[in-house]
Motif scaffolding. Structure first.
Motif, PDB file in Angstrom:
ATOM      1  N   ASN A 181       3.777   7.955 -56.217  1.00  0.00           N
ATOM      2  CA  ASN A 181       2.799   7.213 -57.008  1.00  0.00           C
ATOM      3  C   ASN A 181       3.215   7.003 -58.454  1.00  0.00           C
ATOM      4  OD1 ASN A 181       0.970   6.665 -55.006  1.00  0.00           O
ATOM      5  ND2 ASN A 181      -0.447   8.305 -55.546  1.00  0.00           N
ATOM      6  N   TRP A 182       3.851   8.011 -59.052  1.00  0.00           N
ATOM      7  CA  TRP A 182       4.079   7.948 -60.499  1.00  0.00           C
ATOM      8  C   TRP A 182       5.539   7.800 -60.899  1.00  0.00           C
ATOM      9  CZ3 TRP A 182      -0.051   6.653 -62.879  1.00  0.00           C
ATOM     10  CH2 TRP A 182      -1.287   7.035 -62.357  1.00  0.00           C
ATOM     11  N   PRO A 209       5.207   2.308 -59.605  1.00  0.00           N
ATOM     12  CA  PRO A 209       5.105   1.293 -60.662  1.00  0.00           C
ATOM     13  C   PRO A 209       6.453   0.718 -61.067  1.00  0.00           C
ATOM     14  CG  PRO A 209       4.627   3.493 -61.526  1.00  0.00           C
ATOM     15  CD  PRO A 209       4.719   3.619 -60.046  1.00  0.00           C
ATOM     16  N   ILE A 225       2.353  -5.266 -61.818  1.00  0.00           N
ATOM     17  CA  ILE A 225       2.600  -3.967 -62.446  1.00  0.00           C
ATOM     18  C   ILE A 225       1.284  -3.215 -62.638  1.00  0.00           C
ATOM     19  CG2 ILE A 225       3.263  -2.845 -64.620  1.00  0.00           C
ATOM     20  CD1 ILE A 225       5.529  -4.908 -64.841  1.00  0.00           C
ATOM     21  N   ALA A 241       0.397   0.385 -60.889  1.00  0.00           N
ATOM     22  CA  ALA A 241       0.207   1.557 -61.750  1.00  0.00           C
ATOM     23  C   ALA A 241      -1.147   2.218 -61.547  1.00  0.00           C
ATOM     24  CB  ALA A 241       0.369   1.158 -63.220  1.00  0.00           C
ATOM     25  N   PHE A 260      -1.778   5.912 -66.901  1.00  0.00           N
ATOM     26  CA  PHE A 260      -1.974   4.502 -66.557  1.00  0.00           C
ATOM     27  C   PHE A 260      -1.684   3.587 -67.736  1.00  0.00           C
ATOM     28  CE2 PHE A 260      -4.848   0.777 -66.353  1.00  0.00           C
ATOM     29  CZ  PHE A 260      -4.327   0.160 -65.231  1.00  0.00           C
ATOM     30  N   ILE A 303       2.146   3.620 -68.990  1.00  0.00           N
ATOM     31  CA  ILE A 303       3.063   3.037 -68.000  1.00  0.00           C
ATOM     32  C   ILE A 303       2.907   1.522 -67.955  1.00  0.00           C
ATOM     33  CG2 ILE A 303       3.442   2.794 -65.510  1.00  0.00           C
ATOM     34  CD1 ILE A 303       3.184   5.779 -65.234  1.00  0.00           C
ATOM     35  N   VAL A 304       1.662   1.036 -67.932  1.00  0.00           N
ATOM     36  CA  VAL A 304       1.430  -0.409 -67.893  1.00  0.00           C
ATOM     37  C   VAL A 304       2.025  -1.070 -69.128  1.00  0.00           C
ATOM     38  CG1 VAL A 304      -0.350  -2.195 -68.065  1.00  0.00           C
ATOM     39  CG2 VAL A 304      -0.595  -0.344 -66.404  1.00  0.00           C
ATOM     40  N   ASN A 349      -3.860   0.681 -53.592  1.00  0.00           N
ATOM     41  CA  ASN A 349      -4.002   0.499 -55.034  1.00  0.00           C
ATOM     42  C   ASN A 349      -5.468   0.627 -55.427  1.00  0.00           C
ATOM     43  OD1 ASN A 349      -1.167  -0.339 -55.668  1.00  0.00           O
ATOM     44  ND2 ASN A 349      -1.700  -2.026 -54.316  1.00  0.00           N
TER      45      ASN A 349
END
Length: 366
Positions: A100-101, A105, A137, A141, A177, A180-181, A309
């Motif tokens: 997931n992390w 993303p 993206i 994320a 979140f 990262i975005v 998601n």
């Protein structure tokens, strides 16, 4: 968890309510209704679109309220006290968090950049490509959805472990979140992401529902008891999430009617990298679970969490950042479009391959 002597029932024996059983039909109908409303009543749609929290905030009030109604029931199910029990079976959670992390993303940013900037460059402009990259993206994320518990149920997943996975991901999402975005959108496109707006979205669509959900859970369990809460309140309250989801789809597709009907070919193009990414991440998660000999009741929900998601948050964030009529918002809406049938297909694959995972006595480590 099922014992060897008394295996869990197959997914075919599950008794779903009318919303769960025909969810794909309801989703499709709401999308069609939204498109029709958007085309035949543009003035009404424009008025609804203009209802924002503050001038220029891009956070639409009707959609925000519906998203809260979707998220809060999910947050009510979160028992953060159960997180400590994962120490007995950590491998399943670690695989999910890794995908997931550390994979999801970044792989989506790469796949989106390859497809929208290069493979599809003959059909879309550079500004459109940037918007679509930003949208996918944002979608990637935000892991997990309010529907994860339904997918887990359909695959005979361990409900307690699924709850732990969702709880931990929600906690991590609070902190990762937004950065990262911002990092990936700025790196993969020429768009600027205002961190303040992104942070506001996190507060509005994660922090507030989380506080409300945790507060309601604590108050209700203290007042009426845990058994009443889990066996009486949650089943009665759960349809709220589905109804809010369906209403949200009507609004979103009404707002995006011109984009979708005018760019139906773009909708197909956007769906391709999203589908590739979803099946890649679910397959990676499921494969790692099998390699590490994680119990099937943990592996199957883990694959679905890795594929799904938190599209409620993704749509809200894309709208807040770029507007309800933006290409980024359209990309997240396409994610909604493919979510249900894709998740159902992964459920079927998991149910047919459960023999890949050796049966274990109850209490065995994963």
């Amino acid at each position: 968890m099922a014992t060897v002597e008394a295996p869990a029932p197959t997914a075919n024996s599950k008794r779903l309510n009318i919303f769960e059983r025909y969810l794909t039909v309801w989703v499709g109908l709401c999308m069609v209704v939204g498109l029709i409303v958007g085309k035949v009543a543009p003035a009404l749609v424009q008025g609804l679109r203009g209802m924002e929290f503050g001038r220029g905030s891009q956070v639409n009030i009707p959609i925000a309220v519906l998203i809260w109604l979707m998220i809060i029931p999910m947050m009510i199910k979160v028992d953060f006290g159960a997180i400590l029990s994962v120490r007995q079976r950590p491998r399943g959670l670690l695989v999910t968090l890794f995908v997931n992390w550390l994979v999801k993303p970044f792989s989506m940013a790469l796949i989106g950049w390859i497809f929208f900037r290069h493979i599809f460059s003959a059909w879309i402009t550079r500004p459109e490509a940037d918007q679509y990259i930003a949208g996918v993206i944002i979608l990637a994320a935000a892991p997990c959805t309010a529907m994860v518990f339904v997918w887990s149920y359909l695959t005979d997943g361990d409900p307690a472990y699924t709850l732990i996975q969702v709880s931990v991901n929600d906690l991590i999402m609070l902190f990762l979140f937004a950065p990262i975005v911002r990092f990936l959108v700025r790196g993969a496109s020429s768009l600027s992401v205002p961190f303040a707006v992104l942070l506001y979205s996190v507060v509005a669509f994660i922090v507030i529902p989380l506080i409300v959900g945790v507060g309601l859970r604590a108050w209700l369990t203290r007042a009426r008891g845990k058994q009443w809460f889990e066996q009486s309140f949650l089943p009665r309250f759960s349809p709220v999430t589905i109804l809010a989801l369906l209403a949200t789809l009507v609004f979103i597709f009404a707002f995006q009617a011109e984009n979708i009907t005018g760019k139906y070919f773009h909708v197909l193009l956007i769906a391709i990298p999203i589908l590739i990414q979803v099946y890649f991440n679910s397959g990676l998660t499921y494969g790692l679970m099998r390699l590490l000999r994680v119990d099937y009741s943990v592996a199957a929900p883990g694959a679905l969490i890795g594929a799904s998601n938190f599209f409620e948050l993704a749509v809200a964030t894309a709208i807040a950042l770029f507007g309800p009529g933006s290409g980024a918002a359209l990309a997240t809406v396409v994610g909604v479009l493919v979510e249900v049938p894709v998740m159902l297909s992964i459920c079927r694959v998991c149910n047919r391959t459960r023999h890949w995972f050796p049966a274990k006595p109850e209490g065995a480590g994963a």
